[in-house]
Design a protein around this motif. Sequence first.
Motif, short mmCIF file in Angstrom:
data_model
loop_
_atom_site.label_atom_id
_atom_site.label_comp_id
_atom_site.label_asym_id
_atom_site.label_seq_id
_atom_site.Cartn_x
_atom_site.Cartn_y
_atom_site.Cartn_z
N ILE A 258 1.63 11.81 -9.99
CA ILE A 258 1.12 13.16 -9.78
C ILE A 258 2.36 14.89 -9.82
O ILE A 258 1.94 15.73 -10.90
N ILE A 259 3.08 14.04 -9.42
CA ILE A 259 4.06 15.26 -9.64
C ILE A 259 4.46 15.58 -10.68
O ILE A 259 5.11 16.07 -11.50
N THR A 260 5.33 13.73 -11.56
CA THR A 260 5.45 14.57 -13.04
C THR A 260 4.36 14.97 -13.86
O THR A 260 4.71 15.37 -14.53
N LEU A 261 3.02 14.35 -13.71
CA LEU A 261 2.49 15.14 -14.72
C LEU A 261 2.15 16.57 -14.38
O LEU A 261 1.97 17.64 -15.62
N ARG A 262 1.64 17.14 -13.27
CA ARG A 262 1.87 18.55 -13.15
C ARG A 262 3.20 19.73 -14.18
O ARG A 262 2.92 20.34 -13.94
N PHE A 263 4.46 18.51 -13.42
CA PHE A 263 5.41 18.30 -14.15
C PHE A 263 5.55 18.74 -15.96
O PHE A 263 5.55 19.70 -16.47
N PHE A 264 4.69 18.29 -16.56
CA PHE A 264 4.76 18.00 -17.70
C PHE A 264 3.85 18.69 -18.77
O PHE A 264 3.17 18.61 -19.33
N VAL B 80 2.84 5.87 -3.29
CA VAL B 80 4.55 6.84 -3.59
C VAL B 80 4.46 6.48 -4.75
O VAL B 80 4.21 7.67 -5.32
N LEU B 81 3.77 5.69 -5.76
CA LEU B 81 3.70 5.83 -6.90
C LEU B 81 3.07 6.94 -7.37
O LEU B 81 3.29 7.69 -8.78
N LEU B 82 1.82 7.05 -7.03
CA LEU B 82 0.56 8.00 -7.59
C LEU B 82 1.39 9.00 -7.54
O LEU B 82 1.04 9.84 -7.97
N LEU B 83 1.61 9.77 -6.24
CA LEU B 83 2.39 10.74 -5.90
C LEU B 83 3.67 11.10 -6.84
O LEU B 83 3.59 12.31 -6.89
N SER C 182 -3.74 14.71 -13.77
CA SER C 182 -2.88 14.61 -12.74
C SER C 182 -4.13 15.08 -11.53
O SER C 182 -4.31 14.35 -10.13
N ILE C 183 -4.79 15.10 -11.81
CA ILE C 183 -6.07 16.17 -10.89
C ILE C 183 -7.05 14.33 -10.72
O ILE C 183 -7.12 13.83 -9.98
N LEU C 184 -7.53 13.75 -11.76
CA LEU C 184 -7.68 11.92 -11.98
C LEU C 184 -6.24 11.30 -10.69
O LEU C 184 -7.14 10.49 -9.97
N PHE C 185 -5.64 11.33 -11.28
CA PHE C 185 -4.43 10.66 -10.32
C PHE C 185 -4.50 11.62 -8.28
O PHE C 185 -4.27 10.51 -7.28
N VAL C 186 -4.41 12.56 -8.07
CA VAL C 186 -5.10 12.64 -6.67
C VAL C 186 -6.24 11.70 -5.84
O VAL C 186 -6.01 11.70 -4.93
N PHE C 187 -7.41 12.21 -7.33
CA PHE C 187 -9.08 10.98 -6.81
C PHE C 187 -8.53 10.09 -6.38
O PHE C 187 -8.70 9.58 -5.71
N ILE C 188 -7.17 8.58 -7.50
CA ILE C 188 -6.52 8.03 -6.86
C ILE C 188 -6.32 7.78 -6.17
O ILE C 188 -6.89 6.34 -5.12
N THR C 189 -5.54 8.22 -5.92
CA THR C 189 -4.72 8.54 -4.45
C THR C 189 -5.65 8.65 -3.11
O THR C 189 -5.37 7.83 -1.84
N GLN D 105 0.74 -1.20 0.00
CA GLN D 105 0.01 -0.07 -0.03
C GLN D 105 1.08 1.51 0.34
O GLN D 105 0.67 1.87 -0.72
N LEU D 106 1.65 1.06 0.49
CA LEU D 106 2.49 2.55 1.13
C LEU D 106 3.83 2.62 -0.65
O LEU D 106 3.68 4.24 -0.82
#
Length: 156
Positions: free
Chosen positions: A27-33, A21-24, A39-46, A16-17
């Motif tokens: 998210i950071i990578t998607l925000r960077f690009f 971490v992979l989801l975070l 990234s909002i979708l991945f925030v929801f999944i997280t 689970q951890l």
Amino acid sequence: MKISNKKKVMNHMIFQLTVFVLLLVTIITLRFFDYYLLSILFVFITLLVLLYGKLKNRFVFEYENSGEILSIKSYQWLSRCKKPRFEMPHRKILNIEIKEGFLKKYLVILFSGSSGKVLRTDIDITFCNENQVNLLFKDITKNMTMKDDELISGRR
């Protein structure tokens, strides 16, 4: 007899951890690009992963039956608490049952307190597999029937 789910809980929590971490990182990578919508979708999944972790709780369950005393430890994975949550002589246990709820499984123990009142305790056994639950139930009920047999033979 000893029953423990420590290894299973540890493996689940590491998984689970790792997912968290992979989801975070995603998210950071998607925000960077500049993929803000993804990234909002991945925030929801997280958030769903965190909610699932909260619902499942991370209780380590350890059961030990040595002679006259039944000892059950139930504690959070990170706390490493070693004091027993429930410790009782077999003769005071009146009834046990397994209750299942939404994503949870509990061992319900009814026992007589020092004042003679019937008390109840619920112990989280969510991460115990079916084999462990069956062994636990059989061992406690076996000791309860032995107690009843001793009472009957003592009255004669």
